[in-house]
Scaffold this motif. Structure first.
Motif, PDB file in Angstrom:
ATOM      1  N   ALA A  30       0.865  -1.185   0.000  1.00  0.00           N
ATOM      2  CA  ALA A  30       0.000   0.000   0.000  1.00  0.00           C
ATOM      3  C   ALA A  30       0.897   1.230   0.000  1.00  0.00           C
ATOM      4  O   ALA A  30       1.885   1.291   0.733  1.00  0.00           O
ATOM      5  CB  ALA A  30      -0.897  -0.005   1.229  1.00  0.00           C
ATOM      6  N   ALA A  32       0.331   5.553  -0.687  1.00  0.00           N
ATOM      7  CA  ALA A  32      -0.503   6.698  -1.078  1.00  0.00           C
ATOM      8  C   ALA A  32       0.102   7.497  -2.229  1.00  0.00           C
ATOM      9  O   ALA A  32      -0.616   8.211  -2.926  1.00  0.00           O
ATOM     10  CB  ALA A  32      -0.728   7.607   0.132  1.00  0.00           C
ATOM     11  N   GLY A  37      -3.021   3.632  -5.476  1.00  0.00           N
ATOM     12  CA  GLY A  37      -2.835   3.403  -4.049  1.00  0.00           C
ATOM     13  C   GLY A  37      -1.948   2.244  -3.656  1.00  0.00           C
ATOM     14  O   GLY A  37      -1.808   1.925  -2.481  1.00  0.00           O
ATOM     15  N   SER A  38      -1.336   1.572  -4.646  1.00  0.00           N
ATOM     16  CA  SER A  38      -0.414   0.495  -4.302  1.00  0.00           C
ATOM     17  C   SER A  38       0.675   0.386  -5.362  1.00  0.00           C
ATOM     18  O   SER A  38       0.519   0.841  -6.491  1.00  0.00           O
ATOM     19  CB  SER A  38      -1.147  -0.838  -4.137  1.00  0.00           C
ATOM     20  OG  SER A  38      -1.783  -1.202  -5.342  1.00  0.00           O
ATOM     21  N   ASP A 168       4.154   1.027 -10.174  1.00  0.00           N
ATOM     22  CA  ASP A 168       2.741   1.189  -9.837  1.00  0.00           C
ATOM     23  C   ASP A 168       1.825   1.142 -11.050  1.00  0.00           C
ATOM     24  O   ASP A 168       0.643   0.863 -10.923  1.00  0.00           O
ATOM     25  CB  ASP A 168       2.495   2.456  -9.014  1.00  0.00           C
ATOM     26  CG  ASP A 168       2.717   3.753  -9.768  1.00  0.00           C
ATOM     27  OD1 ASP A 168       3.262   3.740 -10.900  1.00  0.00           O
ATOM     28  OD2 ASP A 168       2.360   4.807  -9.230  1.00  0.00           O
TER      29      ASP A 168
END
Length: 187
Positions: A30, A32, A37-38, A168
């Motif tokens: 996780a 931010a 979000g990950s 990401d």
């Protein structure tokens, strides 16, 4: 921080949280600051760089998507190198059905052929935070386009070349980002 790339009908936008077949040291984390979000990360363990892709890698993960046959796609990956270090910034990328523009298999899973992704644009160019890069190396150099032999479901495998990289987002673009990145090289 770059905003996540929005999907349009032709663009393929993949997020770390969609990863499957996660093996070895890769971990979903996780975050931010990450798109969606990950991020998926291979922690920096100081291991030496792999000089060639592996047919059966220990450290890898996969993402699935749908692509059109015969259409050129540009591969873009949004990555972040641990400690912004050039020795933490690269992976090998393979596909289930990729070919050259003339239909010859290339960068296939289960082989020792792969596209190389290196976050740092060139030797000494440096990295800083999240950045977009394709499978070409050198300032202003685009990597070869990715084509697929058949239309339909495809699988992309990312395997470790150097540990210490986080990812990401992956974009395969046949249009909007065919010749320019979805975001900045550095934050």
């Amino acid at each position: 921080i770059s905003e996540p790339v929005a999907a349009t009908p032709a663009e393929i936008v993949l997020y770390a949280r969609e990863a499957s077949a996660i093996s070895g040291a890769w971990r979903l984390v996780a975050d931010a600051t990450a798109a969606g979000g990950s991020r998926i990360a291979h922690p920096d363990a100081g291991e030496p760089k792999l000089t060639a892709p592996l047919a059966a890698p220990t450290h890898a993960f996969e993402l699935s998507f749908t692509a059109d046959a015969g259409r050129p796609y540009r591969l873009w990956i949004r990555g972040r190198a641990a400690q912004n270090a050039y020795f933490n910034d690269s992976v090998y990328v393979q596909f289930s059905g990729s070919v050259t523009s003339s239909g010859v298999p290339r960068f296939r899973r289960g082989s020792t052929s792969a596209a190389t992704y290196i976050l740092e644009d060139c030797g000494g160019c440096a990295t800083s935070g999240w950045g977009w890069q394709d499978n070409g190396y050198g300032a202003g150099v685009l990597g070869p386009a990715i084509y697929f032999a058949t239309s339909g479901r495809q699988t992309l495998r990312i395997q470790t070349r150097e540990d210490g990289l986080s990812i990401d987002q992956v974009v395969l673009s046949p249009a909007l980002y065919l010749t320019s990145p979805p975001g900045a090289l550095r934050d």
